[in-house]
Design a protein around this motif. Structure first.
Motif, PDB file in Angstrom:
ATOM      1  N   SER A  98       9.143  -1.333  12.518  1.00 38.60           N
ATOM      2  CA  SER A  98       7.713  -1.566  11.297  1.00 38.60           C
ATOM      3  C   SER A  98       7.629  -0.981   9.700  1.00 38.60           C
ATOM      4  N   LEU A  99       6.710  -1.634   8.890  1.00 41.54           N
ATOM      5  CA  LEU A  99       6.381  -0.390   8.519  1.00 41.54           C
ATOM      6  C   LEU A  99       5.236   0.578   8.176  1.00 41.54           C
ATOM      7  N   GLN A 100       4.879  -0.185   9.732  1.00 42.54           N
ATOM      8  CA  GLN A 100       3.647   1.225   9.686  1.00 42.54           C
ATOM      9  C   GLN A 100       4.771   2.871  10.110  1.00 42.54           C
ATOM     10  N   HIS A 101       6.009   2.256  11.163  1.00 42.60           N
ATOM     11  CA  HIS A 101       6.584   2.756  11.959  1.00 42.60           C
ATOM     12  C   HIS A 101       7.724   4.164  10.924  1.00 42.60           C
ATOM     13  N   PHE A 102       7.775   3.433   9.740  1.00 46.90           N
ATOM     14  CA  PHE A 102       8.534   3.308   8.524  1.00 46.90           C
ATOM     15  C   PHE A 102       7.578   4.829   7.645  1.00 46.90           C
ATOM     16  N   THR A 103       6.113   3.829   7.640  1.00 47.45           N
ATOM     17  CA  THR A 103       5.568   4.912   6.383  1.00 47.45           C
ATOM     18  C   THR A 103       5.176   5.930   7.562  1.00 47.45           C
ATOM     19  N   THR A 104       4.333   6.561   8.852  1.00 47.81           N
ATOM     20  CA  THR A 104       4.342   7.474   9.807  1.00 47.81           C
ATOM     21  C   THR A 104       5.112   8.043   9.634  1.00 47.81           C
ATOM     22  N   THR A 105       6.839   8.122   9.391  1.00 49.84           N
ATOM     23  CA  THR A 105       7.766   9.075   9.904  1.00 49.84           C
ATOM     24  C   THR A 105       8.022   9.375   8.501  1.00 49.84           C
ATOM     25  N   PHE A 106       8.086   8.722   7.573  1.00 41.12           N
ATOM     26  CA  PHE A 106       8.818   9.396   6.012  1.00 41.12           C
ATOM     27  C   PHE A 106       7.821   9.925   5.600  1.00 41.12           C
ATOM     28  N   SER A 107       6.302   9.769   6.330  1.00 41.77           N
ATOM     29  CA  SER A 107       5.323  10.692   5.737  1.00 41.77           C
ATOM     30  C   SER A 107       5.491  11.817   5.907  1.00 41.77           C
ATOM     31  N   HIS A 108       5.568  11.912   7.263  1.00 45.50           N
ATOM     32  CA  HIS A 108       5.848  13.325   8.034  1.00 45.50           C
ATOM     33  C   HIS A 108       7.225  14.027   7.681  1.00 45.50           C
ATOM     34  N   ARG A 109       7.885  13.466   6.993  1.00 47.41           N
ATOM     35  CA  ARG A 109       9.122  14.227   7.073  1.00 47.41           C
ATOM     36  C   ARG A 109       9.303  14.251   5.977  1.00 47.41           C
ATOM     37  N   THR A 110       8.631  13.466   4.808  1.00 42.21           N
ATOM     38  CA  THR A 110       8.527  14.015   3.523  1.00 42.21           C
ATOM     39  C   THR A 110       7.217  15.221   2.994  1.00 42.21           C
ATOM     40  N   GLY A 111       6.186  14.273   3.504  1.00 43.98           N
ATOM     41  CA  GLY A 111       4.669  15.119   3.307  1.00 43.98           C
ATOM     42  C   GLY A 111       4.005  13.946   2.396  1.00 43.98           C
ATOM     43  N   ILE A 112       4.942  12.650   1.690  1.00 44.84           N
ATOM     44  CA  ILE A 112       3.990  11.872   0.781  1.00 44.84           C
ATOM     45  C   ILE A 112       5.114  10.083   1.587  1.00 44.84           C
ATOM     46  N   THR A 113       3.644   9.256   1.327  1.00 47.45           N
ATOM     47  CA  THR A 113       3.956   7.907   1.373  1.00 47.45           C
ATOM     48  C   THR A 113       5.112   7.279   1.079  1.00 47.45           C
ATOM     49  N   PRO A 114       6.021   6.195   1.803  1.00 45.38           N
ATOM     50  CA  PRO A 114       6.772   5.540   0.926  1.00 45.38           C
ATOM     51  C   PRO A 114       6.443   5.756  -0.710  1.00 45.38           C
ATOM     52  N   GLY A 115       5.189   4.673  -0.507  1.00 45.78           N
ATOM     53  CA  GLY A 115       4.529   4.069  -1.668  1.00 45.78           C
ATOM     54  C   GLY A 115       4.174   4.930  -2.663  1.00 45.78           C
ATOM     55  N   LYS A 116       3.578   6.508  -2.513  1.00 45.27           N
ATOM     56  CA  LYS A 116       3.798   6.963  -3.366  1.00 45.27           C
ATOM     57  C   LYS A 116       4.674   8.199  -3.581  1.00 45.27           C
ATOM     58  N   TYR A 117       5.849   7.925  -2.863  1.00 48.26           N
ATOM     59  CA  TYR A 117       7.208   8.551  -3.357  1.00 48.26           C
ATOM     60  C   TYR A 117       8.058   6.963  -4.432  1.00 48.26           C
ATOM     61  N   GLN A 118       7.954   6.214  -4.330  1.00 50.40           N
ATOM     62  CA  GLN A 118       8.462   5.073  -5.122  1.00 50.40           C
ATOM     63  C   GLN A 118       7.580   5.311  -6.074  1.00 50.40           C
ATOM     64  N   SER A 119       6.505   4.774  -6.730  1.00 50.80           N
ATOM     65  CA  SER A 119       5.060   4.948  -8.088  1.00 50.80           C
ATOM     66  C   SER A 119       5.452   6.512  -8.429  1.00 50.80           C
ATOM     67  N   GLN A 120       6.287   8.064  -7.534  1.00 49.57           N
ATOM     68  CA  GLN A 120       6.473   8.841  -8.669  1.00 49.57           C
ATOM     69  C   GLN A 120       7.537   8.869  -9.345  1.00 49.57           C
ATOM     70  N   SER A 121       7.997   7.784  -8.889  1.00 43.70           N
ATOM     71  CA  SER A 121       9.782   8.012  -9.195  1.00 43.70           C
ATOM     72  C   SER A 121       9.763   6.905 -10.057  1.00 43.70           C
ATOM     73  N   LYS A 122       8.486   6.067 -10.484  1.00 44.98           N
ATOM     74  CA  LYS A 122       8.928   5.056 -11.577  1.00 44.98           C
ATOM     75  C   LYS A 122       7.980   5.571 -12.432  1.00 44.98           C
ATOM     76  N   LYS A 123       7.065   6.908 -12.585  1.00 44.02           N
ATOM     77  CA  LYS A 123       6.473   7.990 -13.401  1.00 44.02           C
ATOM     78  C   LYS A 123       7.369   8.088 -13.915  1.00 44.02           C
ATOM     79  N   HIS A 124       8.349   9.869 -13.078  1.00 41.67           N
ATOM     80  CA  HIS A 124       9.465  10.188 -13.627  1.00 41.67           C
ATOM     81  C   HIS A 124      10.736   9.578 -14.996  1.00 41.67           C
ATOM     82  N   GLU A 125      11.051   7.667 -14.508  1.00 38.40           N
ATOM     83  CA  GLU A 125      11.256   7.654 -15.249  1.00 38.40           C
ATOM     84  C   GLU A 125      11.035   6.463 -16.825  1.00 38.40           C
ATOM     85  N   SER A 126       9.785   6.244 -16.317  1.00 38.10           N
ATOM     86  CA  SER A 126       8.594   5.787 -17.695  1.00 38.10           C
ATOM     87  C   SER A 126       9.382   6.729 -18.775  1.00 38.10           C
ATOM     88  N   PRO A 127       9.550   6.293 -20.314  1.00 42.87           N
ATOM     89  CA  PRO A 127       9.549   6.987 -21.386  1.00 42.87           C
ATOM     90  C   PRO A 127       8.819   7.837 -21.917  1.00 42.87           C
TER      91      PRO A 127
END
Length: 315
Positions: free
Chosen positions: A286-315
């Motif tokens: 599930s999305l919840q399972h994904f979010t929990t596991t991703f956060s546990h392994r990386t220290g950040i939620t998938p959503g924040k990881y996605q938004s941070q990557s977009k900021k780095h890509e912005s000019p």
């Protein structure tokens, strides 16, 4: 000639005994220009010696530990030398005791001075050696590639140091030729050991590549450890031990890491799916399972990881 000891030579301090031939005290190696140093020293108490701090020597430096424990550093990497361990460094590899300390125990060392050996030049031992140029070059490449190495439980090399010590101590007729033969045999033994080690590393890499490819082919599958072990012709226990030895993780945890890495790649894909679809395609329930596991392994939620990557890509 008698063996040096703390009671017979003023150059050794109380608590030290053995032999050490070098540039300022060449002894029998004066007639062996391919040897820079040979030492076999026993310490009954800790000795501080600035000369033993990390250093470079004009040759291939080999240490063999007979007893005791020595804290060592090779190319800024801390290592622990224990009985029957063998360390090998090239002329440009820094090695030594970070504290300039020789602990209680017995240590042997040999520094072989090649005719040529550098990061840009293949190993050439010199005219004294009958080993083929191809053999010498391959051995040099293996020594250079490792950036300093330690062979654990290398007891087979003990006999070479014992025989070298005996020949240098007694200097019987023809000892120069015998010593050259002993060093050649030591290098052949070293070559065989390193060759076997390289083959083992290649086998290990191939095993992990196969496992990774198999799992990545279908991340949504519920992988059973017994089935994976059977695929590789192993029992569950051996398979689990091998995966943990080579990756640092047991099989199920290793598979989760692969899922997370795949999820990261899909999150960063500008044409990627939304997080719910990514969770499904990467094998999360599930999305919840994904979010929990991703956060546990990386220290950040998938959503924040996605938004941070977009900021780095912005000019």
């Amino acid at each position: 000639m008698t063996e040096r000891s703390a009671t017979t030579s003023p150059k050794f301090k109380a608590g030290e005994s053995g032999m050490w031939y070098h540039e300022e005290n060449p002894g029998p190696i004066a007639s062996l220009p391919f040897i820079n140093q040979f030492g076999s020293m026993k310490f009954s108490k800790v000795r501080m010696d600035e000369n033993m701090r990390p250093h470079l020597n004009d040759g291939i430096e080999i240490h063999f530990i007979e007893s005791g424990k020595y804290d060592w550093v090779i190319e800024n990497r801390s290592v622990e030398l224990l009985p029957d361990d063998l360390s090998i460094t090239a002329p440009w590899h820094w090695n030594g005791s970070p504290a300039g300390k020789m602990d209680m125990g017995q240590i042997n060392w040999l520094i072989i001075k090649p005719e040529a050996f550098s990061p840009g030049a293949p190993l050439q031992l010199g005219n004294w050696s009958k080993l083929s140029s191809g053999f010498q070059e391959e051995l040099g490449n293996m020594i250079a590639a490792e950036k300093g190495m330690v062979l654990k439980k290398a007891r087979v090399f003990k006999k070479y140091f014992a025989e070298l010590k005996d020949e240098l101590l007694h200097q019987r007729e023809g000892y120069e030729r015998i010593i050259a033969n002993l060093i050649e045999n030591l290098l052949i033994e070293l070559y065989r050991d390193l060759k076997h080690r390289k083959l083992k590393i290649d086998e290990d890499d191939h095993f992990i590549e196969q496992l990774t490819s198999m799992v990545q082919h279908d991340l949504t599958k519920k992988w059973i450890v017994d089935d994976m072990a059977s695929h590789f012709g192993m029992g569950k226990t051996k398979f689990t031990d091998e995966v943990k030895r080579l990756t640092g993780y047991p099989p199920n945890s290793f598979i989760i890491n692969l899922k997370i890495e795949k999820a990261k790649a899909q999150i960063l894909d500008p044409k990627g799916m939304d997080l719910s679809d990514i969770a499904y395609h990467c094998g999360f329930s599930s999305l919840q399972h994904f979010t929990t596991t991703f956060s546990h392994r990386t220290g950040i939620t998938p959503g924040k990881y996605q938004s941070q990557s977009k900021k780095h890509e912005s000019p």
